[in-house]
Design a protein around this motif. Structure first.
Motif: not given
Length: 376
Positions: A148-161, A77-92
């Motif tokens: 993150l959940d124990p420190q901020t309740p019910d966080p919504q996370v988006i990960v983009q490769r 899958g093109s969405d399988v993450i590998a060493p060297g990939d760059r990611l964008t993490i968004t947290v609500y």
């Protein structure tokens, strides 16, 4: 002082003898000389007339293809993450006044261009090192949310490769644009990756695609890749793809349109096509009954051609094509030329006769001139 006719004749005889001793110029051996080299006449080559059986026995073409390890590899899958990939993490975050990651009143926090390290991890504040390699963005999203959940309740996370240098292949050789390319959704297979690199810059008829993976190499004809979906293998990170041109060639000699080393223009090349490439037979010189193909034939093929089983090692073979026979053109059309072959066309017998007459006429004229000069 006058010179007698006898003296003139003697001068002519001497000159003719000298011409005969020197021999006449020609493009190579004649038919009789070639046949004299046959094993049947204590020579060292087997002379074989081409027919349908010989054509079938000698129809050996280069064996190209991929091993089962290449063919059985499933698409990643093109969405399988590998060493060297760059990611964008968004947290609500559901906390407005005092968010964990953002400033006060800012519920959305974004971490951009996070590169997966060589061990496959990324660092997320308050979550620590999180293993990303081998996971999909969905798997990583769940992992980060749980940490993150124990420190901020019910966080919504988006990960983009983002296209990184993790799952990449290298394309070189006669590609439209050489370089390092990421394996993405549209480029998971060999054909799509070649298209991504701009195709090839050489004739597709003679283009070969070579793929090296983990020390193993396979190669196919480009046209076969396009025509056979099974050969469109799934790519893996680190694959090396090289586009190269076919290096096979044959040599054309004798009474042909040109004498040269000639590269192949297609995967399979027949004798009639080989002659056409060099301009066909020279109509003023060639003997269509004397088209020869010289080849060092592997023992396994030579044994089949000759109906034997005792030959070992490469054998010198001379294949004879007679284009004047009822099936001669068909045999020449079906007989395949191979890498390193020599295609030789003998001169017609009358050509040597013409050369002899020309030499004698020229010699007689020269003798007469000498005699006249001596008489004066």
């Amino acid at each position: 002082m006058s010179v007698s006719k006898g003296a003139r004749s003697m001068a002519l005889v001497v000159l003719v003898g000298a011409v005969a001793a020197c021999g006449l110029p020609r493009s190579g051996p004649n038919k009789n000389e070639i046949f004299a080299g046959s094993v049947l006449r204590e020579g060292d080559a087997f002379v074989v007339t081409v027919n349908s059986r010989v054509t079938q026995a000698t129809a050996v073409t280069p064996s190209l293809g991929f091993s089962n390890s290449f063919l059985s590899a499933g698409r990643i899958g093109s969405d399988v993450i590998a060493p060297g990939d760059r990611l964008t993490i968004t947290v609500y975050e559901n906390v407005k006044d005092d968010p964990l990651l953002g400033n006060s009143g800012q519920r959305l926090s974004q971490l951009t261009e996070l590169q997966v390290d060589g061990e496959g991890f990324i660092f997320i504040p308050y979550a620590g090192r999180v293993r990303a390699a081998g996971a999909s963005p969905e798997d990583l999203r769940n992992e980060i949310a749980q940490k993150l959940d124990p420190q901020t309740p019910d966080p919504q996370v988006i990960v983009q490769r983002v296209a990184g240098d993790g799952s990449t292949v290298t394309i070189s050789g006669s590609a439209g644009a050489q370089g390092v390319y990421p394996i993405e959704r549209p480029t998971r297979t060999l054909a799509s990756m070649i298209a991504r690199a701009g195709g090839v810059t050489i004739d597709p008829e003679t283009a070969i695609v070579r793929v090296t993976r983990n020390g193993h190499t396979g190669k196919v004809w480009l046209l076969d890749l396009y025509e056979n979906p099974q050969l469109d293998i799934a790519l893996r990170a680190g694959d090396q793809i090289v586009i190269e041109e076919d290096t096979r060639a044959f040599v054309a000699l004798g009474a042909t349109g040109a004498q040269n080393r000639v590269p192949f223009e297609s995967q399979n090349l027949s004798a009639i096509e080989a002659l056409a490439i060099v301009g066909g037979l020279n109509t003023s010189l060639a003997d269509p009954t004397g088209v020869f193909v010289f080849r060092n034939e592997p023992a396994e093929v030579a044994n089949v051609v000759l109906g034997r089983n005792d030959l070992t090692g490469a054998q010198r073979m001379i294949y004879v094509l007679d284009l004047t026979q009822p099936t001669g053109m068909f045999e020449a059309r079906d007989f395949l030329i191979r890498d390193g072959d020599t295609v030789y066309v003998t001169e017609a017998p009358y050509v040597q006769w013409q050369k002899t007459i020309g030499a004698l006429t020229g010699t007689a004229t020269a003798a007469d001139s000498l005699a006249n000069a001596a008489g004066n």
